[in-house]
Design an enzyme around this catalytic site. Structure first.
Site, PDB file in Angstrom:
ATOM      1  N   SER A  36     -30.017 -60.855   3.330  1.00 50.43           N
ATOM      2  CA  SER A  36     -29.853 -62.305   3.210  1.00 50.43           C
ATOM      3  C   SER A  36     -29.763 -62.788   1.753  1.00 50.43           C
ATOM      4  O   SER A  36     -28.877 -62.377   1.028  1.00 50.43           O
ATOM      5  CB  SER A  36     -31.013 -62.960   3.966  1.00 50.43           C
ATOM      6  OG  SER A  36     -30.886 -64.331   3.993  1.00 50.43           O
ATOM      7  N   THR A  43     -42.542 -62.024   3.426  1.00 51.94           N
ATOM      8  CA  THR A  43     -41.453 -61.236   2.844  1.00 51.94           C
ATOM      9  C   THR A  43     -41.715 -60.752   1.424  1.00 51.94           C
ATOM     10  O   THR A  43     -40.969 -59.937   0.906  1.00 51.94           O
ATOM     11  CB  THR A  43     -40.149 -62.063   2.799  1.00 51.94           C
ATOM     12  OG1 THR A  43     -40.358 -63.179   1.932  1.00 51.94           O
ATOM     13  CG2 THR A  43     -39.734 -62.564   4.167  1.00 51.94           C
ATOM     14  N   ASN A  96     -35.421 -74.821   4.408  1.00 52.67           N
ATOM     15  CA  ASN A  96     -34.504 -73.991   3.623  1.00 52.67           C
ATOM     16  C   ASN A  96     -33.069 -73.959   4.172  1.00 52.67           C
ATOM     17  O   ASN A  96     -32.203 -73.297   3.610  1.00 52.67           O
ATOM     18  CB  ASN A  96     -35.052 -72.567   3.497  1.00 52.67           C
ATOM     19  CG  ASN A  96     -35.156 -71.846   4.843  1.00 52.67           C
ATOM     20  OD1 ASN A  96     -34.430 -72.142   5.785  1.00 52.67           O
ATOM     21  ND2 ASN A  96     -36.065 -70.887   4.921  1.00 52.67           N
TER      22      ASN A  96
HETATM   23  C1  16G Z   1     -37.554 -65.035   6.412  1.00 53.86           C
HETATM   24  C2  16G Z   1     -37.240 -65.871   7.606  1.00 53.86           C
HETATM   25  C3  16G Z   1     -37.105 -67.320   7.202  1.00 53.86           C
HETATM   26  C4  16G Z   1     -38.364 -67.767   6.511  1.00 53.86           C
HETATM   27  C5  16G Z   1     -38.706 -66.863   5.371  1.00 53.86           C
HETATM   28  C6  16G Z   1     -40.090 -67.169   4.851  1.00 53.86           C
HETATM   29  C7  16G Z   1     -35.895 -65.247   9.511  1.00 53.86           C
HETATM   30  C8  16G Z   1     -34.554 -64.781   9.983  1.00 53.86           C
HETATM   31  N1  16G Z   1     -35.994 -65.438   8.211  1.00 53.86           N
HETATM   32  O1  16G Z   1     -36.509 -65.043   5.499  1.00 53.86           O
HETATM   33  O2  16G Z   1     -36.904 -68.053   8.354  1.00 53.86           O
HETATM   34  O3  16G Z   1     -38.223 -69.070   6.022  1.00 53.86           O
HETATM   35  O4  16G Z   1     -38.729 -65.522   5.832  1.00 53.86           O
HETATM   36  O5  16G Z   1     -40.441 -66.245   3.900  1.00 53.86           O
HETATM   37  O6  16G Z   1     -36.822 -65.433  10.292  1.00 53.86           O
HETATM   38  P1  16G Z   1     -41.915 -66.101   3.406  1.00 53.86           P
HETATM   39  O7  16G Z   1     -42.767 -65.663   4.567  1.00 53.86           O
HETATM   40  O8  16G Z   1     -41.833 -65.117   2.298  1.00 53.86           O
HETATM   41  O9  16G Z   1     -42.343 -67.457   2.907  1.00 53.86           O
HETATM   42 ZN    ZN Z   2     -29.850 -65.507   5.498  1.00 58.32          ZN
END
Ligand code: 16G
Ligand code: ZN
Length: 529
Positions: free
Chosen positions: A64, A501, A372
């Protein structure tokens, strides 16, 4: 299972000893060099999931909005949804098994998930434009093949296109044709139907500048050119021919930095938008005549969709239940506007598309968006049937026309997952039909000042949250400290949550002024240490 073959192939995609990765909110994500074995194993897991469900499963190779050097992989469930949470655990288990335990782990998963190894399996594969994606998707194919699965490789596609293909395939074409041509035709037909009335009344052509994050979106928009509705004139920037993917551009960059992307020259009041690296997110923006940048994020997109759909539902006179689903990051001003002015119920869930999607399924019309820019609208089967029937048979002209508009909205929206191309066309159609400029849309409400920070801590997992991540339950005392800090400021709120993430804790604060939002976020981040 071909045990010898498995040994041979797993040796071609060896797991770095000791490396453990977790299937998180966005599947697996890491530096591309660390992912060979993960891809191989996710090919295998897709076969098992296909056998367990009796349906085609998707595997998307993408990271992504992450830097070009990263990569990742996500599995797509039969109706185009994210992989079922019960299988995320198996994904993590299979990913982290040492090479010599691979066969045993597959057998264990088959037992736990009651997978019949004799059944047919079918997998769809897609990938983004990262330099590493081609080779990694080859590893996915090896994983599929070794367990005897069939596959179709779509090659370069956006994430939402792959979700769409999987859904079409498993609904026997009811959702559309599982081809790129089918996707482009479905969208352009619905769009043209939607706006044809406005055009005959002499509506000018719409102009839109699109920042494609140097990613897949640019390729797909180019491919779509022959189908693309002539009513919208688009200019593509950051098409990946010159610069690196996601570098200083794309939806995530624009949202986080609240400034225009590199490589897009913006004149006052021109309509602009940004996709992210795999084209499942979109944000809009413009520069006013004083040179100030205005971001129109996912919250405002949800608001536009809500106003439009609510009006139509009122016109068709059916009691269909509509709601908006947001996360804790939604600006408080958007929530208030939706509840008080648009008068639609708003629900808050945990971060991550799967949580929003799941909640939105509870309603006849469930609109979900993350701030986002990731989001879509879900229509229940019953609502869809009612609308299609009214569009065909309703005697009252006004009602029938409203139902037709809704029917075309259903076809234009990618209901499997957020989709930048589809969302963009929905937005352009709504703005055209309502005769709204970007400035008028932006002026619906003013965001409360906010600040998002990240904090590095020794172990982010010590923070556990509840109430859709708005309150911390551990470590003890943290929430009390946040409550005390929030009390010091007017119109304020704040929360902390461990990122799904990155190895950080995120801190979000809102207050009456930007200075206060900044100060509150800073003080809360000190309380997290
Ligand atoms: C991922 C999620 C997104 C979310 C982000 C938060 C999916 C497909 N993507 O990219 O929706 O906003 O994580 O990231 O679910 P974080 O937990 O690092 O804040
Ligand atoms: Zn994406």
């Amino acid at each position: 299972m071909d045990v010898e073959g498995l040994k041979k192939y797993s040796a071609l995609h060896p797991k770095p000893a000791g490396l453990t990765l977790q299937y998180g909110t966005a599947g697996f994500r890491s530096k591309a060099q660390q992912l060979e074995h993960i891809m191989f194993r996710m090919g295998m897991l897709a076969v098992l999931r296909s056998r367990a469900t009796g349906a085609t499963i998707g595997v998307m190779v993408t990271a992504s909005h992450n830097p070009e050097e990263d990569n990742g992989v996500k599995l797509v469930d039969p109706l185009g949804e994210m992989l079922h949470p019960s299988w995320e655990e198996y994904a993590t288990q299979l990913a982290n098994a040492e090479d010599q335990e691979l066969q045993k782990t597959v057998t264990e998963i088959c037992q736990k998930a009651a997978v019949n190894q004799q059944k047919d399996a079918s997998v769809f594969i897609g990938r983004d434009t990262r330099p590493s994606s081609k080779e990694l998707s080859q590893a996915v194919i090896d994983g599929i093949s070794i367990l005897g699965g069939q596959y179709h490789d779509y090659g370069l596609v956006t994430t939402p296109q792959l979700h769409y293909m999987v859904c079409c395939q498993n609904t026997q074409g009811q959702y559309g044709e599982p081809t790129l041509e089918g996707y482009y035709q479905k969208l352009s037909k619905a769009f043209t139907e939607l706006i044809k009335k406005s055009l005959s009344s002499g509506e000018a052509q719409r102009q839109l500048k699109i920042d494609c994050a140097n990613g897949i979106g640019a390729l797909k928009l180019a491919e779509m050119e022959t189908y693309f509705p002539k009513e919208v004139q688009i200019q593509v920037y950051n098409d990946g021919t010159k610069e690196k993917l996601n570098h200083l551009c794309g939806a995530d960059f624009v949202k986080v930095h609240q400034k225009p992307p590199k490589g897009l020259d913006m004149k006052p009041n021109e309509s602009c938008c940004s996709f992210d690296g795999d084209a499942d997110r979109i944000v809009y923006y413009y520069m006013d005549t004083a040179g100030h940048f205005h971001l129109i994020d996912g919250d405002k997109i949800a608001t536009l969709f809500s106003i439009f759909l609510k009006e139509l539902l009122a016109k068709v006179g059916q009691t269909l239940k509509m709601a908006v689903v947001q996360t804790a990051y939604a600006n408080g001003s958007s929530t208030r506007y939706l509840e008080e002015t648009v008068q639609v119920p708003v629900h808050c869930v945990k971060t991550g598309v799967k949580h929003l999607h799941h909640k939105a399924q509870e309603f006849d019309v469930g609109i979900y968006f993350e701030a986002n820019g990731h989001g879509t609208v879900l229509f229940s089967k019953a609502a869809e049937n009612t609308i299609r029937q009214l569009a065909k048979e309703e005697k009252d002209d006004a009602k029938r026309e409203a139902a037709k508009v809704l029917e075309n909205m259903i076809d234009l929206i990618n209901q499997t997952v957020g989709d930048a191309i589809s969302d963009m066309l929905v937005i352009e159609a709504i703005l055209t039909l309502k005769g709204l400029t970007l400035q008028q849309w932006d002026a619906l409400y003013t965001d409360f000042p906010s600040r998002l920070l990240k904090v590095q801590v020794a172990d982010r997992q010590v923070i556990d949250t509840t109430d859709a991540e708005r309150r911390a339950v551990t470590p003890p005392g943290l929430q009390e400290k946040i409550d005390a800090l929030v009390k010091k400021y007017k119109l304020s709120r704040a929360f902390v949550r461990p990122s799904g993430t990155e190895d950080v804790v995120r801190v979000y604060a809102e207050a009456d002024t930007q200075e206060n939002a900044d100060a509150l976020a800073h003080e809360v981040s000190l309380a997290v240490y």
